[in-house]
Design an enzyme around this catalytic site. Structure first.
Site, mmCIF file in Angstrom:
data_model
loop_
_atom_site.group_PDB
_atom_site.id
_atom_site.type_symbol
_atom_site.label_atom_id
_atom_site.label_comp_id
_atom_site.label_asym_id
_atom_site.label_seq_id
_atom_site.Cartn_x
_atom_site.Cartn_y
_atom_site.Cartn_z
ATOM 1 N N TYR A 137 1.009 -1.101 -0.031
ATOM 2 C CA TYR A 137 -0.108 0.137 -0.025
ATOM 3 C C TYR A 137 0.894 1.311 0.007
ATOM 4 O O TYR A 137 0.496 2.352 -0.651
ATOM 5 C CB TYR A 137 -0.816 0.080 1.300
ATOM 6 C CG TYR A 137 -1.958 -1.018 1.120
ATOM 7 C CD1 TYR A 137 -2.089 -1.910 0.252
ATOM 8 C CD2 TYR A 137 -2.952 -0.899 2.056
ATOM 9 C CE1 TYR A 137 -3.127 -2.627 0.170
ATOM 10 C CE2 TYR A 137 -4.051 -1.937 2.089
ATOM 11 C CZ TYR A 137 -4.019 -3.006 0.956
ATOM 12 O OH TYR A 137 -5.202 -3.745 1.052
ATOM 13 N N LYS A 192 2.808 -15.328 3.140
ATOM 14 C CA LYS A 192 2.755 -16.139 2.123
ATOM 15 C C LYS A 192 4.402 -16.466 1.761
ATOM 16 O O LYS A 192 4.852 -16.107 0.728
ATOM 17 C CB LYS A 192 2.150 -15.155 0.951
ATOM 18 C CG LYS A 192 2.010 -15.935 -0.517
ATOM 19 C CD LYS A 192 0.618 -16.837 -0.404
ATOM 20 C CE LYS A 192 0.665 -17.564 -1.749
ATOM 21 N NZ LYS A 192 -0.209 -19.023 -1.538
ATOM 22 N N ASP A 225 -3.558 -17.977 2.179
ATOM 23 C CA ASP A 225 -4.639 -18.703 1.722
ATOM 24 C C ASP A 225 -5.292 -19.502 2.659
ATOM 25 O O ASP A 225 -6.498 -19.720 2.787
ATOM 26 C CB ASP A 225 -4.210 -19.146 0.391
ATOM 27 C CG ASP A 225 -3.001 -19.743 0.303
ATOM 28 O OD1 ASP A 225 -2.183 -19.538 1.490
ATOM 29 O OD2 ASP A 225 -2.589 -20.491 -0.760
ATOM 30 N N ASP A 249 -5.806 -6.294 5.804
ATOM 31 C CA ASP A 249 -6.880 -5.774 5.308
ATOM 32 C C ASP A 249 -8.165 -6.563 4.870
ATOM 33 O O ASP A 249 -8.999 -6.437 5.253
ATOM 34 C CB ASP A 249 -6.586 -4.725 4.250
ATOM 35 C CG ASP A 249 -7.429 -4.081 3.555
ATOM 36 O OD1 ASP A 249 -8.641 -3.902 4.137
ATOM 37 O OD2 ASP A 249 -7.143 -3.279 2.624
ATOM 38 N N ASP A 253 -11.841 -8.075 7.251
ATOM 39 C CA ASP A 253 -13.147 -8.137 6.694
ATOM 40 C C ASP A 253 -13.741 -9.338 6.762
ATOM 41 O O ASP A 253 -14.904 -9.393 7.099
ATOM 42 C CB ASP A 253 -13.229 -7.462 5.489
ATOM 43 C CG ASP A 253 -13.231 -5.942 5.349
ATOM 44 O OD1 ASP A 253 -12.965 -5.400 6.593
ATOM 45 O OD2 ASP A 253 -13.744 -5.312 4.473
#
Ligand code: NAD
Length: 360
Positions: A137, A192, A225, A249, A253
């Site tokens: 970001y 990851k 994942d 992020d 959610d």
């Protein structure tokens, strides 16, 4: 001593829900000085910038920031640096807010509002510690260019850069381990590392910090994942989840949604100085101005403010108790009602705020 709170309602449902949180703050009868300022789309409309100098100055001078939400589809056409969301990114950067704590707790009264089966979601009580000022970001270089290589050399392309430095990973790991010590003593570090170099560094540093200073805390690694799957498979097994900015992020959610409603979850952004408190959800332009938004996440962001910035644990507990009692009594906003909720128990934003104040 009087505490100064910067109140930044922002866009969409922001002003409606912040109004309820301010009611709750006032009902506590403490000596809070509250000063309002524009932020986000409304700040762009009024001052030509989503994070005007005056707003940033107020934020820096305050003891805490009560933030609503920013963003509206009507600003989608603006250049990136003028878009409402830049205000929140700008505040995080200017105030050094590197850690985002997002609790996801399933209130006993709301297990039926979850999209998951009650036995899966029951007992869910986790906190996602999301790194907030690094990663893709903020990483540079970024932009548009002609692809120098890849699948279509010479084609127009866009690119971003994922970056992490060792100190950035160290300090967020410490926040997570400290949080775990105050909770159930377990940290899940999400990355990851099977693909990304930044994630391999992340994993190495998280383990180094753990082995040096937090060996009493249980640490597990999970690929992002797999985490996305396990969050809906066995959500109650998680305690503290620490992860990179973009993964956090998305996962926060997901965690929010499985609790039953995004409208219930608060969030705190902490750094070395002033901290920012906001709901986990966005500005919900689809329901803005209709008086139906759930103000509880914003109200619970006040609970976090009292706890983390002002050391007012008892007042924070009072707010949580008041919210729980209101839910116990059957009151619901539209987003958390279910088929069994009687019509006369479904209330709007202002009434929900009043109910919490009454129970306080
Ligand atoms: P959103 O969180 O605003 O809304 C998602 C869905 O949840 C919508 O259907 C909305 O009506 C509902 N919802 C959210 N909060 C609610 C509440 N308190 N009560 C009842 N229902 C609620 O996410 P989105 O639609 O993806 O984004 C809308 C805007 O918000 C965009 O401009 C986005 O950039 C912005 N946004 C801002 C922040 C922030 O200010 N920190 C965070 C996320 C998104």
């Amino acid at each position: 001593m009087s505490k100064k709170i910067a109140v930044l309602p922002g866009d969409g449902i922001g002003p409606e829900i912040v109004e309820q949180a301010v009611k709750v703050l006032k009902a506590l009868g403490c000596d809070f000085e509250m000063e309002y300022a524009d932020v986000g789309g409304v700040a762009y409309a009024n001052h030509g910038h989503p994070l005007p100098e005056a707003t940033l100055k107020l934020a820096k001078e305050s003891d805490a920031i009560l933030f609503g939400a920013v963003g509206d589809f009507k600003y989608d056409h603006l250049e990136r640096h003028l878009r409402p969301e830049q205000a929140i990114l700008g505040l995080r950067k200017a105030l050094g807010l590197f850690a985002n704590l997002r609790p996801a707790k399933c209130f006993k009264e709301l297990t039926s509002a979850s999209t998951l089966r009650e036995e899966v979601v029951s007992g869910l009580d986790l906190v996602i510690v999301r790194e907030l000022t690094g990663d893709i970001y903020f990483g540079t270089p970024r932009g548009r260019r002609t692809a120098p290589d890849g699948n279509f050399p010479g084609a127009p392309e866009a690119f971003d850069t994922m970056r992490y430095t060792v100190p950035e990973v160290e300090r967020i790991a410490r926040v997570a381990f400290e949080a775990a010590r105050k909770r159930r003593g377990k940290v899940t570090s999400v990355d990851k590392a099977n693909v990304l170099e930044t994630s391999r560094l992340w994993r190495e540093i998280v383990h180094r910090v753990h082995d040096a200073d937090y060996a009493d805390v249980e640490l597990e690694d999970l690929l992002v994942d797999n985490t996305a799957m396990q969050l809906i498979n066995r959500p109650a097994d998680f305690d503290v989840v620490v992860t990179e900015n973009m993964f956090g992020d998305i996962l926060s959610d997901e965690a929010a949604q499985i609790t039953g409603s995004l409208g219930m979850l608060a969030s705190a952004s902490l750094g070395d100085g002033v901290a920012l408190y906001e709901p986990s959800h966005g500005s919900a332009p689809d329901i803005a101005g209709r008086g139906i938004a759930n103000p509880l996440a914003q109200i619970l962001s006040v609970e976090m403010m009292l706890r983390y910035s002002f050391g007012m644990g008892e007042a924070a507990d009072d707010i949580r108790r008041a919210v729980t009692e209101v839910l116990d009594a059957g009151w619901r906003t539209g987003d958390i009602k279910d088929a069994e909720t009687p019509a006369d128990k479904v209330v709007g934003t202002a009434k929900m705020g009043d109910l919490v104040v009454e129970h306080l």
